[in-house]
Design a protein around this motif. Sequence first.
Motif, PDB file in Angstrom:
ATOM      1  N   ARG A  38       0.832  -1.206   0.000  1.00 23.01           N
ATOM      2  CA  ARG A  38       0.000   0.000   0.000  1.00 23.01           C
ATOM      3  C   ARG A  38       0.869   1.261   0.000  1.00 23.01           C
ATOM      4  O   ARG A  38       0.556   2.240  -0.686  1.00 23.01           O
ATOM      5  N   ILE A  39       1.935   1.193   0.814  1.00 15.77           N
ATOM      6  CA  ILE A  39       2.848   2.338   0.840  1.00 15.77           C
ATOM      7  C   ILE A  39       3.461   2.547  -0.547  1.00 15.77           C
ATOM      8  O   ILE A  39       3.532   3.675  -1.058  1.00 15.77           O
ATOM      9  N   LYS A  90       0.661   0.055 -11.537  1.00 18.68           N
ATOM     10  CA  LYS A  90      -0.187   0.132 -10.337  1.00 18.68           C
ATOM     11  C   LYS A  90      -1.265  -0.946 -10.363  1.00 18.68           C
ATOM     12  O   LYS A  90      -1.471  -1.671  -9.379  1.00 18.68           O
ATOM     13  N   THR A  91      -1.915  -1.074 -11.489  1.00 17.95           N
ATOM     14  CA  THR A  91      -2.971  -2.080 -11.619  1.00 17.95           C
ATOM     15  C   THR A  91      -2.402  -3.490 -11.459  1.00 17.95           C
ATOM     16  O   THR A  91      -2.978  -4.331 -10.767  1.00 17.95           O
ATOM     17  N   ASN A  92      -1.253  -3.737 -12.088  1.00 16.89           N
ATOM     18  CA  ASN A  92      -0.623  -5.049 -11.958  1.00 16.89           C
ATOM     19  C   ASN A  92      -0.223  -5.348 -10.515  1.00 16.89           C
ATOM     20  O   ASN A  92      -0.369  -6.471 -10.041  1.00 16.89           O
ATOM     21  N   LEU A  93       0.279  -4.338  -9.834  1.00 16.53           N
ATOM     22  CA  LEU A  93       0.671  -4.511  -8.438  1.00 16.53           C
ATOM     23  C   LEU A  93      -0.535  -4.820  -7.560  1.00 16.53           C
ATOM     24  O   LEU A  93      -0.496  -5.713  -6.708  1.00 16.53           O
ATOM     25  N   ILE A  94      -1.612  -4.116  -7.780  1.00 13.14           N
ATOM     26  CA  ILE A  94      -2.838  -4.376  -7.015  1.00 13.14           C
ATOM     27  C   ILE A  94      -3.354  -5.779  -7.303  1.00 13.14           C
ATOM     28  O   ILE A  94      -3.722  -6.525  -6.383  1.00 13.14           O
ATOM     29  N   ASN A  95      -3.389  -6.146  -8.550  1.00 13.09           N
ATOM     30  CA  ASN A  95      -3.875  -7.481  -8.913  1.00 13.09           C
ATOM     31  C   ASN A  95      -2.987  -8.577  -8.334  1.00 13.09           C
ATOM     32  O   ASN A  95      -3.482  -9.587  -7.823  1.00 13.09           O
ATOM     33  N   ALA A  96      -1.670  -8.389  -8.431  1.00 11.34           N
ATOM     34  CA  ALA A  96      -0.743  -9.404  -7.901  1.00 11.34           C
ATOM     35  C   ALA A  96      -0.894  -9.546  -6.394  1.00 11.34           C
ATOM     36  O   ALA A  96      -0.901 -10.666  -5.853  1.00 11.34           O
TER      37      ALA A  96
END
Length: 188
Positions: A87-88, A112-118
């Motif tokens: 989140r940070i 950002k989207t990939n990080l959230i999905n992963a």
Amino acid sequence: MKNVTHSFVFLAHWPSAGSFGLNTNILATNLINLTVVVGVLIFFGKGVCASCLIKRLLDNRKQRILGTIRNSEELRRGTMEKLEKARIRLQKVELEADEYQMNGYSDIEREKTNLINATSISLEQLEKSKNETLYFEKQRAMNQVRQRVFQQAVQGALGTLNSCLNTELHFRTIRANIGILGSMEWKR
């Protein structure tokens, strides 16, 4: 000590007193009664020991399950820490995205989207793995307890049957079964 020994020897050889001596008559002593009482205690004491064994097995299984739950909770805490770090990082990425968005960069938005999905997928997999582990341990514990109880019940039943069957009852059962078979009409 020597005086005590002499006292007992003296009383044992004092036949006129009649109050102290060694009785060798097996029927007059309560040896038979003691044997019966000890046998009954052993027979009924087995059930208590078996229930203690089952309780000990259940306690051991409970401790293992609690250990698994603790491990899962530690994994969850670690994942929550990773999530917080993510989140940070996401906040940093969002700030960078705002800066780059003004400049027209869309690659940051995809990251950002990939990080959230992963992160979301990782959390779901961890939760699923934890639930599967708990379910498996629960099923395994229940199966082991069922198997133990069944084995003990079968052993108890066989012991009761073997102790109740005598030769006369055995022959009566055989004669009754032969009579039933003799009265049946055989079909070909």
